[in-house]
Scaffold this motif. Structure first.
Motif, PDB file in Angstrom:
ATOM      1  N   SER A 275     -14.175  30.743 -24.920  1.00  0.00           N
ATOM      2  CA  SER A 275     -14.605  29.389 -24.558  1.00  0.00           C
ATOM      3  C   SER A 275     -13.714  28.825 -23.436  1.00  0.00           C
ATOM      4  O   SER A 275     -14.182  28.069 -22.577  1.00  0.00           O
ATOM      5  CB  SER A 275     -14.623  28.466 -25.774  1.00  0.00           C
ATOM      6  OG  SER A 275     -13.313  28.269 -26.232  1.00  0.00           O
ATOM      7  N   GLU A 276     -12.444  29.232 -23.421  1.00  0.00           N
ATOM      8  CA  GLU A 276     -11.569  28.775 -22.329  1.00  0.00           C
ATOM      9  C   GLU A 276     -11.980  29.430 -20.999  1.00  0.00           C
ATOM     10  O   GLU A 276     -11.960  28.785 -19.947  1.00  0.00           O
ATOM     11  CB  GLU A 276     -10.107  29.110 -22.650  1.00  0.00           C
ATOM     12  CG  GLU A 276      -9.539  28.259 -23.784  1.00  0.00           C
ATOM     13  CD  GLU A 276      -8.138  28.701 -24.197  1.00  0.00           C
ATOM     14  OE1 GLU A 276      -7.247  27.845 -24.271  1.00  0.00           O
ATOM     15  OE2 GLU A 276      -7.928  29.903 -24.448  1.00  0.00           O
ATOM     16  N   VAL A 277     -12.356  30.703 -21.053  1.00  0.00           N
ATOM     17  CA  VAL A 277     -12.821  31.395 -19.840  1.00  0.00           C
ATOM     18  C   VAL A 277     -14.024  30.645 -19.251  1.00  0.00           C
ATOM     19  O   VAL A 277     -14.070  30.342 -18.048  1.00  0.00           O
ATOM     20  CB  VAL A 277     -13.209  32.865 -20.172  1.00  0.00           C
ATOM     21  CG1 VAL A 277     -14.010  33.490 -19.043  1.00  0.00           C
ATOM     22  CG2 VAL A 277     -11.952  33.684 -20.457  1.00  0.00           C
ATOM     23  N   ASP A 278     -14.986  30.334 -20.101  1.00  0.00           N
ATOM     24  CA  ASP A 278     -16.189  29.633 -19.637  1.00  0.00           C
ATOM     25  C   ASP A 278     -15.841  28.245 -19.089  1.00  0.00           C
ATOM     26  O   ASP A 278     -16.384  27.810 -18.073  1.00  0.00           O
ATOM     27  CB  ASP A 278     -17.197  29.494 -20.783  1.00  0.00           C
ATOM     28  CG  ASP A 278     -17.779  30.836 -21.193  1.00  0.00           C
ATOM     29  OD1 ASP A 278     -17.648  31.813 -20.418  1.00  0.00           O
ATOM     30  OD2 ASP A 278     -18.361  30.927 -22.302  1.00  0.00           O
ATOM     31  N   SER A 283     -15.173  24.356 -14.603  1.00  0.00           N
ATOM     32  CA  SER A 283     -14.383  23.301 -13.949  1.00  0.00           C
ATOM     33  C   SER A 283     -14.260  23.515 -12.445  1.00  0.00           C
ATOM     34  O   SER A 283     -13.895  22.618 -11.718  1.00  0.00           O
ATOM     35  CB  SER A 283     -12.977  23.249 -14.556  1.00  0.00           C
ATOM     36  OG  SER A 283     -12.184  24.336 -14.053  1.00  0.00           O
ATOM     37  N   ARG A 284     -14.513  24.749 -11.970  1.00  0.00           N
ATOM     38  CA  ARG A 284     -14.345  25.188 -10.575  1.00  0.00           C
ATOM     39  C   ARG A 284     -12.876  25.334 -10.172  1.00  0.00           C
ATOM     40  O   ARG A 284     -12.567  25.521  -8.984  1.00  0.00           O
ATOM     41  CB  ARG A 284     -15.058  24.274  -9.558  1.00  0.00           C
ATOM     42  CG  ARG A 284     -16.523  24.075  -9.805  1.00  0.00           C
ATOM     43  CD  ARG A 284     -17.309  25.390  -9.923  1.00  0.00           C
ATOM     44  NE  ARG A 284     -17.367  26.142  -8.671  1.00  0.00           N
ATOM     45  CZ  ARG A 284     -17.325  27.484  -8.605  1.00  0.00           C
ATOM     46  NH1 ARG A 284     -17.199  28.206  -9.694  1.00  0.00           N
ATOM     47  NH2 ARG A 284     -17.405  28.085  -7.440  1.00  0.00           N
ATOM     48  N   ALA A 285     -11.964  25.227 -11.137  1.00  0.00           N
ATOM     49  CA  ALA A 285     -10.560  25.498 -10.830  1.00  0.00           C
ATOM     50  C   ALA A 285     -10.413  26.977 -10.467  1.00  0.00           C
ATOM     51  O   ALA A 285     -11.215  27.812 -10.872  1.00  0.00           O
ATOM     52  CB  ALA A 285      -9.684  25.168 -12.031  1.00  0.00           C
ATOM     53  N   CYS A 286      -9.365  27.267  -9.697  1.00  0.00           N
ATOM     54  CA  CYS A 286      -9.067  28.652  -9.339  1.00  0.00           C
ATOM     55  C   CYS A 286      -8.044  29.200 -10.330  1.00  0.00           C
ATOM     56  O   CYS A 286      -7.113  28.487 -10.713  1.00  0.00           O
ATOM     57  CB  CYS A 286      -8.466  28.662  -7.927  1.00  0.00           C
ATOM     58  SG  CYS A 286      -8.005  30.303  -7.337  1.00  0.00           S
ATOM     59  N   ARG A 305     -13.133  40.248 -15.845  1.00  0.00           N
ATOM     60  CA  ARG A 305     -14.568  40.547 -15.750  1.00  0.00           C
ATOM     61  C   ARG A 305     -15.400  39.424 -16.367  1.00  0.00           C
ATOM     62  O   ARG A 305     -16.354  38.956 -15.749  1.00  0.00           O
ATOM     63  CB  ARG A 305     -14.929  41.877 -16.397  1.00  0.00           C
ATOM     64  CG  ARG A 305     -16.462  42.084 -16.310  1.00  0.00           C
ATOM     65  CD  ARG A 305     -16.897  43.487 -16.427  1.00  0.00           C
ATOM     66  NE  ARG A 305     -16.870  43.928 -17.817  1.00  0.00           N
ATOM     67  CZ  ARG A 305     -17.338  45.110 -18.217  1.00  0.00           C
ATOM     68  NH1 ARG A 305     -17.861  45.947 -17.349  1.00  0.00           N
ATOM     69  NH2 ARG A 305     -17.254  45.453 -19.475  1.00  0.00           N
ATOM     70  N   GLN A 306     -15.009  39.010 -17.575  1.00  0.00           N
ATOM     71  CA  GLN A 306     -15.728  37.888 -18.215  1.00  0.00           C
ATOM     72  C   GLN A 306     -15.766  36.695 -17.269  1.00  0.00           C
ATOM     73  O   GLN A 306     -16.793  36.037 -17.099  1.00  0.00           O
ATOM     74  CB  GLN A 306     -14.986  37.420 -19.471  1.00  0.00           C
ATOM     75  CG  GLN A 306     -15.206  38.248 -20.708  1.00  0.00           C
ATOM     76  CD  GLN A 306     -14.475  37.615 -21.913  1.00  0.00           C
ATOM     77  OE1 GLN A 306     -13.912  36.516 -21.834  1.00  0.00           O
ATOM     78  NE2 GLN A 306     -14.499  38.326 -23.026  1.00  0.00           N
ATOM     79  N   PHE A 307     -14.619  36.413 -16.661  1.00  0.00           N
ATOM     80  CA  PHE A 307     -14.477  35.234 -15.804  1.00  0.00           C
ATOM     81  C   PHE A 307     -15.356  35.363 -14.562  1.00  0.00           C
ATOM     82  O   PHE A 307     -16.034  34.412 -14.160  1.00  0.00           O
ATOM     83  CB  PHE A 307     -13.005  35.088 -15.427  1.00  0.00           C
ATOM     84  CG  PHE A 307     -12.650  33.829 -14.693  1.00  0.00           C
ATOM     85  CD1 PHE A 307     -12.849  32.582 -15.260  1.00  0.00           C
ATOM     86  CD2 PHE A 307     -12.088  33.891 -13.413  1.00  0.00           C
ATOM     87  CE1 PHE A 307     -12.497  31.415 -14.582  1.00  0.00           C
ATOM     88  CE2 PHE A 307     -11.729  32.735 -12.731  1.00  0.00           C
ATOM     89  CZ  PHE A 307     -11.935  31.495 -13.313  1.00  0.00           C
ATOM     90  N   ALA A 308     -15.356  36.559 -13.954  1.00  0.00           N
ATOM     91  CA  ALA A 308     -16.178  36.764 -12.753  1.00  0.00           C
ATOM     92  C   ALA A 308     -17.667  36.690 -13.099  1.00  0.00           C
ATOM     93  O   ALA A 308     -18.470  36.181 -12.314  1.00  0.00           O
ATOM     94  CB  ALA A 308     -15.843  38.112 -12.110  1.00  0.00           C
ATOM     95  N   GLU A 309     -18.029  37.176 -14.270  1.00  0.00           N
ATOM     96  CA  GLU A 309     -19.444  37.164 -14.668  1.00  0.00           C
ATOM     97  C   GLU A 309     -20.005  35.749 -14.799  1.00  0.00           C
ATOM     98  O   GLU A 309     -21.200  35.539 -14.637  1.00  0.00           O
ATOM     99  CB  GLU A 309     -19.629  37.904 -16.007  1.00  0.00           C
ATOM    100  CG  GLU A 309     -19.668  39.414 -15.835  1.00  0.00           C
ATOM    101  CD  GLU A 309     -19.654  40.170 -17.165  1.00  0.00           C
ATOM    102  OE1 GLU A 309     -19.774  41.401 -17.117  1.00  0.00           O
ATOM    103  OE2 GLU A 309     -19.506  39.530 -18.239  1.00  0.00           O
ATOM    104  N   VAL A 310     -19.124  34.784 -15.113  1.00  0.00           N
ATOM    105  CA  VAL A 310     -19.610  33.401 -15.206  1.00  0.00           C
ATOM    106  C   VAL A 310     -19.263  32.608 -13.940  1.00  0.00           C
ATOM    107  O   VAL A 310     -19.253  31.376 -13.952  1.00  0.00           O
ATOM    108  CB  VAL A 310     -19.088  32.683 -16.481  1.00  0.00           C
ATOM    109  CG1 VAL A 310     -19.727  33.297 -17.717  1.00  0.00           C
ATOM    110  CG2 VAL A 310     -17.556  32.729 -16.574  1.00  0.00           C
ATOM    111  N   GLY A 311     -18.967  33.336 -12.855  1.00  0.00           N
ATOM    112  CA  GLY A 311     -18.789  32.682 -11.554  1.00  0.00           C
ATOM    113  C   GLY A 311     -17.423  32.068 -11.341  1.00  0.00           C
ATOM    114  O   GLY A 311     -17.257  31.199 -10.480  1.00  0.00           O
ATOM    115  N   GLY A 312     -16.418  32.491 -12.124  1.00  0.00           N
ATOM    116  CA  GLY A 312     -15.082  31.923 -11.987  1.00  0.00           C
ATOM    117  C   GLY A 312     -14.440  32.261 -10.649  1.00  0.00           C
ATOM    118  O   GLY A 312     -14.700  33.306 -10.073  1.00  0.00           O
TER     119      GLY A 312
END
Ligand SMILES: [Zn+2]
Length: 453
Positions: A275-278, A283-286, A305-312
């Protein structure tokens, strides 16, 4: 006189025969499919310079000096004790000499702008220098001497842990309250205004080192749009301490108490749940990833990978500067994921190109946002922060397009970069910074005197 690249990575992809003219540190004309003009300097492969979003440059002086076990189990925290011993000896002259060496090596590695997360503010007893920004000014002077772009991030540090009311004795150099922090940043701002393209940002060391009210108050010391950096969730002990103190995990706590948005850079964010990854991605933070340092310190692996998959959004930093190597930061970022997930080409996706291209583009975009600089790239009007890969390098033979970046990221032996321009000036030629000898001898002098004290 112009600069001609046989091929170059522009914002809309690879183009051949790219000819640039520069003016005032920026690209004034750009032609594609252009033959070189007489007198042009000719290069093979042009890339936009990479932002280095997180550095503590003084730690360059302890590279390789903490690689033996202590008496008990060795950890981040025993490393930190060693690092503090160095931190408490460094004089202003030595800081400038060490930072200059680190910046030379960054430019040679293709980093053209650095975010200096700077917390060594006062003398070893915590007494203020006559100019409160003395140590910041030395970082600025090192950036001016070497030509690297600088986002100065003066760090607020107020306590030794969530329950503490003060810093430890070996943290006195770091301490400011919000008032002295405001005066320090104001003094640094004056010097920083002399440096082309420099940015003043805000940094809180971590949730454990800064009370939340003080963070809110001190944040007003810099412009509303300025970058905001914080170390977060680097170590599991910090996660546990945060839960004990607040009932929440560090990233969860930060996101619930502050309006975290695209101005923020969350450095490390290693120990995060789904949930923190999402929530960070939304938030669009880097997220500021420092794979070489995180590996060296045994921090853990961020779920990239999880983070990149949700556009992080993410970028890379050299952090402890135990080794300064841009291509290796990108390589290790991908390899950590491969080792953990037992898969290949983990961070690329079908629409982002090859893995090398994906990593380079993501780190360029994320790092620029984190440092408060425009991700202009090689384009008319863009700042001329450029990297060229070496002509006729064995490992680039027969490559074109994304395969050039894949070879740079995965096969580079730290010898592929030949020229680096920053703000239109050639700072690295034939793989060597133009002031390497002079800066190196200053560094050697500083190191000799530091190690004998
Ligand atoms: Zn750090």
């Amino acid at each position: 006189m112009g600069i001609h690249f046989k091929t170059a990575l522009l914002p809309d992809g690879w183009k051949n025969d790219v000819r640039l003219e520069l003016d005032g540190g920026r690209i004034s004309t750009l032609s594609e499919g252009a033959a070189p003009s007489p007198g042009d300097e000719r290069f093979e492969v042009g890339l936009p310079g990479m932002p280095n979003l997180h550095s503590h440059s003084f730690q360059r002086a302890m590279a390789g000096l903490a690689e033996y076990p202590g008496k008990g189990p060795d950890s981040f925290w025993t490393w930190r004790d060693l690092m503090y011993r160095l931190a408490n000896k460094v004089t202003p002259d030595e800081l400038e000499a060490i930072a200059a060496q680190a910046f030379v090596e960054m430019l040679e590695a293709g980093f053209t702008h650095v975010g200096e997360f700077h917390y060594l503010h006062h003398d070893a007893g915590g007494r203020h220098f006559g100019d409160l920004a003395e140590m910041s000014n030395r970082i600025i002077a090192a950036a001016e001497r070497t030509g690297i772009g600088l986002t100065l991030l003066p760090v607020l540090y107020m306590r030794s842990g969530f329950d503490a009311l003060d810093v430890r004795d070996d943290q006195r150099r770091f301490f400011n309250d919000p008032d002295s922090y405001a005066r320090l940043t104001e003094a640094a701002r004056t010097h920083l205004s002399q440096v082309p393209g420099a940015v003043l940002g805000f940094a809180a060391h971590s949730l454990r080192a800064v009370p939340e009210d003080a963070l809110r108050q001190a944040r007003g010391a810099v412009d509303a749009e300025a970058p905001i950096h914080i170390h977060i969730a680097e170590q599991t002990a910090e996660v546990n301490d945060c839960i004990a103190a607040t009932g929440q995990r560090p990233v969860e706590r930060l996101l619930s108490e502050f309006e975290v948005d695209s101005r923020w850079c969350l450095v490390h964010a290693t120990h995060v749940d789904r949930s923190e990854v999402d929530a960070i991605a939304a938030s669009r933070a880097c997220v500021g990833l420092c794979p070489i340092t995180e590996a060296n310190l045994g921090d853990g692996i961020f779920p990239a990978r999880q983070f990149a998959e949700v556009g992080g959004r993410y970028g890379v930093g050299s952090d402890s500067n135990v080794r300064i190597d841009m291509s290796e930061e990108l390589r290790l970022l991908e390899y950590g994921q491969r080792l953990q997930l037992q898969a290949r080409n983990v961070l690329s996706s079908s629409d982002s190109g090859s893995t090398g291209r994906t990593l380079y583009s993501a780190a360029f975009q994320g790092g620029s946002a984190a440092l408060g600089i425009e991700p202009e790239g090689i384009a008319v009007g863009g700042r001329a922060d450029l990297v060229s890969l070496r002509l006729n390098h064995l490992d680039l033979d027969g490559r074109q397009g994304d395969a050039l970046l894949d070879s740079f990221v995965f096969a580079n032996k730290a010898d592929m970069i030949d020229t680096v321009w920053r703000n239109g000036r050639k700072r690295v030629a034939d793989g060597r910074h133009v002031s390497r000898a002079e800066v190196g001898s200053g560094y050697r002098g500083a190191l000799a005197s530091l190690l004998e004290r």
